[in-house]
Design a protein around this motif. Structure first.
Motif, PDB file in Angstrom:
ATOM      1  N   LEU A  53       0.842  -1.196   0.000  1.00  0.00           N
ATOM      2  CA  LEU A  53       0.000   0.000   0.000  1.00  0.00           C
ATOM      3  C   LEU A  53       0.877   1.245   0.000  1.00  0.00           C
ATOM      4  N   THR A  54       0.571   2.163  -0.900  1.00  0.00           N
ATOM      5  CA  THR A  54       1.276   3.438  -0.943  1.00  0.00           C
ATOM      6  C   THR A  54       0.746   4.362   0.151  1.00  0.00           C
ATOM      7  N   PRO A  55       1.462   5.464   0.440  1.00  0.00           N
ATOM      8  CA  PRO A  55       0.954   6.423   1.432  1.00  0.00           C
ATOM      9  C   PRO A  55      -0.455   6.917   1.137  1.00  0.00           C
ATOM     10  N   ARG A  56      -0.815   7.026  -0.145  1.00  0.00           N
ATOM     11  CA  ARG A  56      -2.174   7.460  -0.479  1.00  0.00           C
ATOM     12  C   ARG A  56      -3.197   6.465   0.057  1.00  0.00           C
ATOM     13  N   ALA A  57      -2.915   5.178  -0.062  1.00  0.00           N
ATOM     14  CA  ALA A  57      -3.821   4.170   0.467  1.00  0.00           C
ATOM     15  C   ALA A  57      -3.841   4.197   1.990  1.00  0.00           C
ATOM     16  N   VAL A  58      -2.670   4.412   2.604  1.00  0.00           N
ATOM     17  CA  VAL A  58      -2.606   4.485   4.063  1.00  0.00           C
ATOM     18  C   VAL A  58      -3.497   5.601   4.584  1.00  0.00           C
ATOM     19  N   ALA A  59      -3.503   6.728   3.882  1.00  0.00           N
ATOM     20  CA  ALA A  59      -4.346   7.856   4.301  1.00  0.00           C
ATOM     21  C   ALA A  59      -5.820   7.469   4.334  1.00  0.00           C
ATOM     22  N   GLU A  60      -6.255   6.644   3.384  1.00  0.00           N
ATOM     23  CA  GLU A  60      -7.647   6.194   3.380  1.00  0.00           C
ATOM     24  C   GLU A  60      -7.939   5.295   4.579  1.00  0.00           C
ATOM     25  N   LEU A  61      -6.986   4.450   4.941  1.00  0.00           N
ATOM     26  CA  LEU A  61      -7.180   3.584   6.110  1.00  0.00           C
ATOM     27  C   LEU A  61      -7.275   4.405   7.386  1.00  0.00           C
TER      28      LEU A  61
END
Length: 431
Positions: free
Chosen positions: A52-60
């Motif tokens: 997961l990229t940081p963009r995906a982490v932000a969604e989590l």
């Protein structure tokens, strides 16, 4: 015999991957009655790179999902790139929009966690429920619900068909997009299509803090065989294993003649011995999946149906990333649905539902257009060879490439690299 279900909902979500489970979570959190349907039972395997990229982490983080190490995650610092005789490490950028780290976790565990998170928020989850098609209004063609049937572990019928009804349906049923196809929405052949294969190995590299990308894939001995379009990856999972795979992309949906499993085997034969990527350390077979890219199916909303995730081709042409955009789509769709169902008129409801497509296209349309241009370049091996050999040693250029390929840049403000990428994405038409 078809029975009319009594457990109707405000919204039906078909498919419980990241896009579907994310949508169900956000809808339930907004107080909506949500029905989440999936043909599998969880936990179940899913072909993916697991990174997961940081963009995906932000969604989590927005979802309040636990992402600590004790929750089974491993954090990574950034991307290690190898190609053209070079090896560089690029840390994830420090920006305000996203955290400066990525995550990795097997999709078997990750997707199960998302489903349980949606369930805990109040979503009704029906596993082993195969959606067979839409229920449509004969006069208007609008979707009114779906037909479904219970299935066993092998996917075979295990009961009578049932009809579930709701004012709006989210199709998050993956690359097959059976529900969208049932509504007459065909994929666009002028959009990029990727293919990825992967497996798992037990390896001493299981706790490597860098996501690793190999930009040169040879179909034989390195330097003495054909350079193939695509890249290989090694994503450490922190549990004694690593996800190892490769992906290739074409600028159109035309089928390729590449034997991906043979290409993977050639890469493994040339892997350093200390990695221990050997047959005896391999866990499970090499499995592959198609990667629909760049909004290859639409409209994203129409006639009561929203498309999210792989069903809409929400995979980045730059890097094959789909989780971040699936989670984003689930969040934006849920907001549009909650706003629409609060309207007092049908026209008002439809206007609110339609904001889903506009918001997704405004944010990603130009970026995906740039990605299509990128794919047209890199599918020529000679261009890829020149880029890796002469581009990797240039720090400023690689900073630009990392932010562009990972979609980790400030959309407003930031440094000169952020502003350049944002300007390019705004200028590019969101077709």
């Amino acid at each position: 015999m078809v029975d009319i279900a009594t457990d109707d909902a405000d919204v039906i979500v078909v498919g419980a991957g990241p896009a579907g489970a994310g949508a169900a979570f956000h809808c339930a959190s907004a107080g909506l009655d949500v029905l989440l349907l999936d043909k599998a039972s969880f936990p179940r395997d899913k072909i993916c790179g697991d990174g997961l990229t940081p963009r995906a982490v932000a969604e989590l983080v927005r979802m309040g999902l636990p992402i600590r190490e004790q929750d089974g995650w491993i954090r990574n610092k950034g991307l290690r790139v190898l190609g053209g005789g070079h090896r560089i490490e690029m840390a994830w950028p420090e920006i305000s929009s996203y955290p400066s780290y990525g995550l990795a976790k097997s999709r078997m565990s990750f997707d199960h966690t998302l489903v349980e998170h949606a369930r805990s928020a109040g979503a009704k989850v029906h596993e082993r429920t195969s959606v067979t098609g839409p229920v449509r209004d004969e006069r208007t063609g609008r979707i009114l619900g779906v037909t479904a049937r219970p299935v066993d572990e092998a996917g075979k019928r295990a009961g009578d068909d049932v009809v579930y009804r709701a004012p709006v349906v989210i199709a998050a049923d993956g690359v097959s997009a059976r529900l969208a196809t049932g509504m007459g929405l065909q994929k666009r052949d002028d959009r990029p299509m990727g293919v990825a294969v992967r497996t798992y190995f037990t390896t001493p590299r299981h706790d490597d803090p860098w996501m690793e990308s190999h930009l040169e894939l040879w179909d034989g001995e390195p330097g003495r065989s054909n350079l193939m379009p695509g890249y290989g990856w090694i994503f450490s999972l922190g549990d004694g294993t690593a996800n190892v795979g490769l992906g290739s992309v074409s600028s159109t949906a035309a089928a390729t003649k590449v034997d991906y499993k043979a290409l993977f085997a050639a890469w493994m034969r040339n892997a350093p011995a200390e990695w221990e990527f050997t047959p005896e350390n391999q866990i499970g077979p090499v499995r592959g999946a198609a990667l629909p890219m760049g909004f290859n199916r639409g409209p994203l909303y129409g006639n009561g149906l929203m498309l999210a995730g792989d069903a809409a081709g929400m995979i980045s042409p730059f890097n094959g990333e789909g989780i971040a955009y699936g989670l984003q789509a689930g969040r934006v769709a849920a907001d549009a649905i909650a706003q629409g169902l609060a309207r007092g008129t049908v026209a008002g409801r439809e206007r609110a539902f339609a904001t889903y497509e506009r918001r997704m296209k405004d944010d990603l349309g130009g970026y995906y257009t740039l990605g299509r241009l990128f794919v047209r370049l890199i599918e020529h091996p000679e261009i890829m060879r020149i880029c890796t050999r002469h581009g990797l040693p240039r720090p400023l250029l690689m900073k630009f490439v990392l932010k562009l390929l990972s979609d980790c840049y400030e959309p407003r403000g930031g440094d000169v690299v952020d502003r350049t990428i944002a300007a390019l994405a705004r200028i590019a038409p969101a077709a």
